[in-house]
Design a protein around this motif. Sequence first.
Motif, PDB file in Angstrom:
ATOM      1  N   THR A 253      25.862  35.914 -35.685  1.00 47.95           N
ATOM      2  CA  THR A 253      25.098  36.402 -33.976  1.00 47.95           C
ATOM      3  C   THR A 253      24.740  35.585 -33.865  1.00 47.95           C
ATOM      4  O   THR A 253      23.557  34.392 -33.890  1.00 47.95           O
ATOM      5  N   GLY A 254      25.669  34.284 -32.662  1.00 43.34           N
ATOM      6  CA  GLY A 254      25.233  33.611 -32.143  1.00 43.34           C
ATOM      7  C   GLY A 254      25.707  33.220 -30.616  1.00 43.34           C
ATOM      8  O   GLY A 254      25.936  34.345 -30.137  1.00 43.34           O
ATOM      9  N   VAL A 255      24.841  32.589 -30.284  1.00 43.63           N
ATOM     10  CA  VAL A 255      24.706  32.300 -28.360  1.00 43.63           C
ATOM     11  C   VAL A 255      24.169  31.367 -27.709  1.00 43.63           C
ATOM     12  O   VAL A 255      23.925  30.473 -28.398  1.00 43.63           O
ATOM     13  N   LEU A 256      25.318  31.062 -26.991  1.00 46.69           N
ATOM     14  CA  LEU A 256      25.307  30.140 -25.754  1.00 46.69           C
ATOM     15  C   LEU A 256      24.954  30.914 -24.140  1.00 46.69           C
ATOM     16  O   LEU A 256      25.618  31.049 -24.124  1.00 46.69           O
ATOM     17  N   PHE A 257      23.810  30.111 -23.599  1.00 47.95           N
ATOM     18  CA  PHE A 257      23.981  30.782 -21.977  1.00 47.95           C
ATOM     19  C   PHE A 257      23.663  29.298 -21.175  1.00 47.95           C
ATOM     20  O   PHE A 257      22.660  28.316 -22.070  1.00 47.95           O
ATOM     21  N   SER A 258      23.637  29.455 -20.299  1.00 49.06           N
ATOM     22  CA  SER A 258      22.992  28.048 -18.589  1.00 49.06           C
ATOM     23  C   SER A 258      21.600  28.157 -18.994  1.00 49.06           C
ATOM     24  O   SER A 258      21.032  29.241 -19.756  1.00 49.06           O
ATOM     25  N   LEU A 259      21.558  26.907 -19.047  1.00 50.34           N
ATOM     26  CA  LEU A 259      20.294  26.976 -18.377  1.00 50.34           C
ATOM     27  C   LEU A 259      19.414  28.063 -17.240  1.00 50.34           C
ATOM     28  O   LEU A 259      18.173  28.629 -17.875  1.00 50.34           O
ATOM     29  N   ASP A 260      20.003  28.399 -16.994  1.00 54.34           N
ATOM     30  CA  ASP A 260      19.176  29.664 -16.248  1.00 54.34           C
ATOM     31  C   ASP A 260      19.454  30.761 -16.635  1.00 54.34           C
ATOM     32  O   ASP A 260      18.880  31.942 -15.368  1.00 54.34           O
ATOM     33  N   GLY A 261      19.509  30.993 -17.218  1.00 54.66           N
ATOM     34  CA  GLY A 261      20.211  32.276 -18.279  1.00 54.66           C
ATOM     35  C   GLY A 261      20.731  33.360 -17.614  1.00 54.66           C
ATOM     36  O   GLY A 261      21.932  34.452 -18.094  1.00 54.66           O
ATOM     37  N   LYS A 262      22.039  33.077 -16.706  1.00 51.88           N
ATOM     38  CA  LYS A 262      22.399  34.041 -15.454  1.00 51.88           C
ATOM     39  C   LYS A 262      24.031  34.012 -17.154  1.00 51.88           C
ATOM     40  O   LYS A 262      25.261  34.740 -16.878  1.00 51.88           O
ATOM     41  N   ASP A 263      25.052  32.500 -17.285  1.00 51.99           N
ATOM     42  CA  ASP A 263      26.024  32.738 -18.196  1.00 51.99           C
ATOM     43  C   ASP A 263      25.358  32.864 -19.275  1.00 51.99           C
ATOM     44  O   ASP A 263      24.688  32.429 -20.133  1.00 51.99           O
ATOM     45  N   LYS A 264      26.163  33.716 -20.276  1.00 50.74           N
ATOM     46  CA  LYS A 264      25.695  34.288 -21.860  1.00 50.74           C
ATOM     47  C   LYS A 264      27.414  34.110 -22.041  1.00 50.74           C
ATOM     48  O   LYS A 264      27.964  35.058 -22.064  1.00 50.74           O
ATOM     49  N   ILE A 265      27.359  33.786 -23.033  1.00 46.86           N
ATOM     50  CA  ILE A 265      28.370  34.156 -24.560  1.00 46.86           C
ATOM     51  C   ILE A 265      28.142  33.624 -25.708  1.00 46.86           C
ATOM     52  O   ILE A 265      27.088  32.979 -26.285  1.00 46.86           O
ATOM     53  N   GLU A 266      28.414  34.902 -26.185  1.00 43.41           N
ATOM     54  CA  GLU A 266      27.701  35.476 -27.803  1.00 43.41           C
ATOM     55  C   GLU A 266      29.059  35.812 -28.484  1.00 43.41           C
ATOM     56  O   GLU A 266      29.916  36.688 -28.404  1.00 43.41           O
ATOM     57  N   ILE A 267      28.529  35.868 -29.725  1.00 40.04           N
ATOM     58  CA  ILE A 267      30.202  36.102 -31.139  1.00 40.04           C
ATOM     59  C   ILE A 267      28.977  36.844 -32.039  1.00 40.04           C
ATOM     60  O   ILE A 267      27.711  36.873 -32.164  1.00 40.04           O
ATOM     61  N   SER A 268      29.480  37.737 -32.303  1.00 40.41           N
ATOM     62  CA  SER A 268      28.781  38.841 -33.838  1.00 40.41           C
ATOM     63  C   SER A 268      29.749  38.676 -34.755  1.00 40.41           C
ATOM     64  O   SER A 268      30.972  39.426 -33.996  1.00 40.41           O
ATOM     65  N   LYS A 269      29.546  38.597 -35.885  1.00 34.66           N
ATOM     66  CA  LYS A 269      30.778  38.335 -37.120  1.00 34.66           C
ATOM     67  C   LYS A 269      30.250  38.705 -38.541  1.00 34.66           C
ATOM     68  O   LYS A 269      29.256  38.393 -38.780  1.00 34.66           O
ATOM     69  N   THR A 270      31.175  39.078 -39.095  1.00 31.65           N
ATOM     70  CA  THR A 270      30.505  39.550 -40.648  1.00 31.65           C
ATOM     71  C   THR A 270      31.719  39.150 -41.780  1.00 31.65           C
ATOM     72  O   THR A 270      33.479  39.225 -40.655  1.00 31.65           O
ATOM     73  N   ILE A 271      31.550  38.358 -42.176  1.00 36.80           N
ATOM     74  CA  ILE A 271      32.186  37.610 -42.588  1.00 36.80           C
ATOM     75  C   ILE A 271      31.856  38.175 -45.108  1.00 36.80           C
ATOM     76  O   ILE A 271      30.459  38.166 -45.002  1.00 36.80           O
ATOM     77  N   GLY A 272      32.654  38.290 -45.908  1.00 35.83           N
ATOM     78  CA  GLY A 272      32.475  38.213 -47.290  1.00 35.83           C
ATOM     79  C   GLY A 272      31.354  36.504 -47.668  1.00 35.83           C
ATOM     80  O   GLY A 272      32.492  35.733 -47.270  1.00 35.83           O
ATOM     81  N   LEU A 273      30.596  37.362 -48.924  1.00 34.03           N
ATOM     82  CA  LEU A 273      30.243  35.574 -49.184  1.00 34.03           C
ATOM     83  C   LEU A 273      31.057  34.948 -49.756  1.00 34.03           C
ATOM     84  O   LEU A 273      30.424  33.351 -49.834  1.00 34.03           O
ATOM     85  N   LYS A 274      31.744  35.159 -50.064  1.00 26.96           N
ATOM     86  CA  LYS A 274      32.587  33.694 -50.954  1.00 26.96           C
ATOM     87  C   LYS A 274      33.766  33.078 -49.811  1.00 26.96           C
ATOM     88  O   LYS A 274      34.391  32.619 -50.298  1.00 26.96           O
ATOM     89  N   ASP A 275      33.402  33.890 -48.156  1.00 30.63           N
ATOM     90  CA  ASP A 275      34.970  32.911 -47.519  1.00 30.63           C
ATOM     91  C   ASP A 275      33.621  32.662 -46.238  1.00 30.63           C
ATOM     92  O   ASP A 275      34.497  32.304 -45.326  1.00 30.63           O
ATOM     93  N   ILE A 276      33.059  32.031 -46.746  1.00 32.05           N
ATOM     94  CA  ILE A 276      31.648  31.238 -45.323  1.00 32.05           C
ATOM     95  C   ILE A 276      32.273  30.062 -45.507  1.00 32.05           C
ATOM     96  O   ILE A 276      31.684  29.121 -44.413  1.00 32.05           O
ATOM     97  N   LYS A 277      32.404  29.530 -46.516  1.00 29.41           N
ATOM     98  CA  LYS A 277      33.391  27.780 -46.185  1.00 29.41           C
ATOM     99  C   LYS A 277      33.800  27.395 -43.905  1.00 29.41           C
ATOM    100  O   LYS A 277      34.770  28.566 -43.666  1.00 29.41           O
ATOM    101  N   ASN A 278      33.441  27.217 -43.810  1.00 25.98           N
ATOM    102  CA  ASN A 278      33.717  26.563 -42.103  1.00 25.98           C
ATOM    103  C   ASN A 278      33.195  28.059 -40.819  1.00 25.98           C
ATOM    104  O   ASN A 278      33.865  27.724 -40.023  1.00 25.98           O
ATOM    105  N   PHE A 279      32.796  29.072 -41.336  1.00 27.57           N
ATOM    106  CA  PHE A 279      32.566  30.291 -41.504  1.00 27.57           C
ATOM    107  C   PHE A 279      31.630  29.982 -39.739  1.00 27.57           C
ATOM    108  O   PHE A 279      31.955  29.919 -38.418  1.00 27.57           O
ATOM    109  N   GLY A 280      30.447  28.850 -40.084  1.00 27.62           N
ATOM    110  CA  GLY A 280      29.956  28.933 -38.389  1.00 27.62           C
ATOM    111  C   GLY A 280      30.424  28.306 -37.901  1.00 27.62           C
ATOM    112  O   GLY A 280      30.481  28.485 -36.180  1.00 27.62           O
TER     113      GLY A 280
END
Length: 304
Positions: A253-280
């Motif tokens: 799970t990754g999130v990016l917010f505006s400083l005042d908290g009003k804007d939020k962009i979120e991502i949630s993903k699942t991947i196989g452990l063997k496929d994690i190259k460049n996943f982040g």
Amino acid sequence: MQNKTIRIGTRDSELALWQAHTVQDKLNNLGYSTTLVPVKSTGDIVLDKPLYELGIIGIFTKTLDIAMINNDIDIAVHSMKDVPTALPKGIVEAAVLERANVQDILIHKGLDFLQTQGIIATGSLRRQAQWLHKYPEHSVVDLRGNVNTRMQKLQNNDWNGAIFAAAGLERINLKPKDYLDLDWMVPAPAQGAMLVVAKEEDTYCLEALSNLDHIDSNTCVRIEREFLRELEGGCTAPIGALAKIKEDQVHFTGVLFSLDGKDKIEISKTIGLKDIKNFGKSCAQEVLSKGGKELMKKIKADLK
């Protein structure tokens, strides 16, 4: 085998010393000779300015980097969430210890204020943005200093509560019975993890520290920090990231917010452990393409 005494550099706060002693004990148990070298960092000395105003990436780690480059210490122990994603030339990540509690918690003086208006203290833009996203009617004040200093400031002020990393309070037995687990708050990348760094050419220390590396913890924080680096977060943007391994899958799970908290962009993903190259990195690119690029520009402009 060369038999030198490994000089362990650390900040001199109670929590930093606890972390350094933990590494020292583990190395001593493996038969290595060690000594502690406490160093005061600028982040500990300058307490009257918010971290982002000091304009130094890695303010808590820089002093130890310099001590290592000057050959005053051999290795340094850090709370990994304080460490910039780009290390100085010649210094490398040598070990990530098994991760502790990743959550943020609220130390409070009663919870009635949650339904009305309140004042929450934190020095973290990530915590501030997430709190204001959930409680837009509240106000957030800056809180700096080591864990003990921040606890004292909470008692001395009329704030309703302050946000802490659970791991830090647990490590030095300061976590009170009465606290609120903020399980809805996405932690900082690498929160709860301890990192030991050493010089790239120091094969003796690198070999010693390889015994302390916890592979699953290292895998998770690497994904989180890759996400942070791609977003160009450093210490100055409200970015949260958490990777967890369950069986042979990584849940992120990754999130990016505006400083005042009003804007939020979120991502949630699942991947196989063997496929994690460049996943982040790919998760961050998705956030950037969903409006994150414009939001990062705005954050940087607002912080100037």
